[in-house]
Design an enzyme around this catalytic site. Structure first.
Site, PDB file in Angstrom:
ATOM      1  N   TYR A 121       0.816  -1.217   0.000  1.00  0.00           N
ATOM      2  CA  TYR A 121       0.000   0.000   0.000  1.00  0.00           C
ATOM      3  C   TYR A 121       0.848   1.265   0.000  1.00  0.00           C
ATOM      4  CZ  TYR A 121      -3.805  -3.196   1.405  1.00  0.00           C
ATOM      5  OH  TYR A 121      -4.715  -4.225   1.490  1.00  0.00           O
ATOM      6  N   HIS A 132       0.790 -11.908   1.352  1.00  0.00           N
ATOM      7  CA  HIS A 132      -0.172 -11.160   0.534  1.00  0.00           C
ATOM      8  C   HIS A 132      -0.725 -11.963  -0.646  1.00  0.00           C
ATOM      9  CE1 HIS A 132      -1.259  -6.711  -0.463  1.00  0.00           C
ATOM     10  NE2 HIS A 132      -2.181  -7.518  -0.908  1.00  0.00           N
TER      11      HIS A 132
END
Length: 328
Positions: free
Chosen positions: A80, A140
């Site tokens: 992010y 992830h």
């Protein structure tokens, strides 16, 4: 509901027990595309955002607002690109660390580089967030030939006392099975963070996880704002005198998933959190359950195949990608 009542509802939100007994907040604030757009987060990969999320406000300001209105679970990630700003918001908020639930994820490029890179990135995440431990740390994406080792590294970090719980994100049934079948792995993931909403309700995958005791964290719970005019959702929203976002959020929490909405607008943050003061009738839940189409499942499959190698040296190839996974 007043803003004060909404804040109280968020502060006192229900929790979901994880396999290790940890109480996981049922709602959290997602920080993806908040104040920062990752380089490979193209609309082709991630879904175009509505204007609501194309805002010039910093991640720090947005997260500070989310904390002020009552969110205490923050969903973060290396990818992010904004964890330092999230940490700045946490520091400025003055909220004690023990009252927060922090989750982050290690990205594909770091996973491919191996254990030492993962450990270094983990330390950077701690530094950026201004904490000495995480409540949850996730792999992830199931990077082919690397994700099992990555998860083992997370187990080692947990044993060192720096992570309370570990889990995975974007894992198909076959990825989880590969993981837990490995003789090197000691524990089942506590969570699997995947896209879940009525338009992508993968019942068999969800049931598999639940049978293993794995809690589902739902991202893209609000379908990136792309379903707000859907006639079925509008009809149900009118029936309950709620917004479409609140119907989607209520469906999520009523199913027992961790609900992770995201907005950069304070009024939307408050609205998204108002999902604990009503209940959807079984008929309406069944109607929402039926909105997933074959096209949506095929789109998911294409995205999965594209993303497991995303940003790695194998990006753009199907090298190592599982071509036969449980799609629904």
């Amino acid at each position: 509901m007043s803003s004060n009542s909404a804040t109280e509802a968020l502060l006192n939100c229900p929790s979901i027990p994880l396999l290790d007994g940890t109480a996981h907040p049922a709602i959290g604030f997602g920080t993806y595309k908040v104040g920062f757009l990752p380089a490979s987060a193209s609309s082709a990969v991630s879904g175009a955002s509505k204007a609501d999320d194309k805002d010039e406000r910093s991640a720090k300001d947005c997260v500070l607002d989310a904390l002020k209105v009552g969110y205490r679970f923050l969903e973060c990630a290396e990818f992010y690109g904004n964890e330092a700003q999230v940490g700045a918001a946490i520091k400025e908020s003055g909220i004690p660390r023990k009252d927060l639930f922090l989750c982050s994820k290690v990205w594909t490029t770091t996973i491919e580089k191996g254990p030492e890179a993962i450990k270094a990135q983990f330390e950077k995440t701690l530094q950026d967030l201004g904490t000495d431990y995480l409540d949850l740390y996730l792999v992830h994406w199931p990077v082919p030939n690397h994700h099992v080792q990555a998860y083992k590294t997370l187990e080692e970090l947990q044993k060192a006392g720096k992570i309370k719980g570990i889990g995975v994100s974007n894992y198909a049934v076959q990825d989880i099975q590969e993981l837990i079948d490995s003789p090197d792995i000691d524990q089942v993931p506590l969570v699997n963070q995947i896209e879940i909403n009525p338009f992508l309700y993968r019942k068999n995958t969800i049931q598999y996880c639940q049978d293993k005791g794995i809690v589902l964290q739902s991202y893209r719970s609000l379908r990136d704002g792309k379903a707000m005019d859907h006639p079925t959702l509008v009809e149900i929203a009118n029936k309950y005198q709620k917004s479409v976002a609140q119907i989607l959020g209520r469906w999520c929490v009523q199913k027992g998933f961790v609900y992770v909405p995201k907005s950069v607008k304070t009024e939307r943050m408050i609205e998204n959190g108002q999902v604990f003061d009503f209940e959807l009738a079984p008929d309406d839940m069944n109607t929402l359950d039926g909105l997933t189409t074959d096209d949506n499942l095929q789109a998911f499959l294409g995205l999965y195949r594209k993303c497991v190698n995303r940003d790695t040296s194998k990006d753009g190839t199907m090298d190592g990608v599982k071509m036969d996974i449980t799609m629904d």
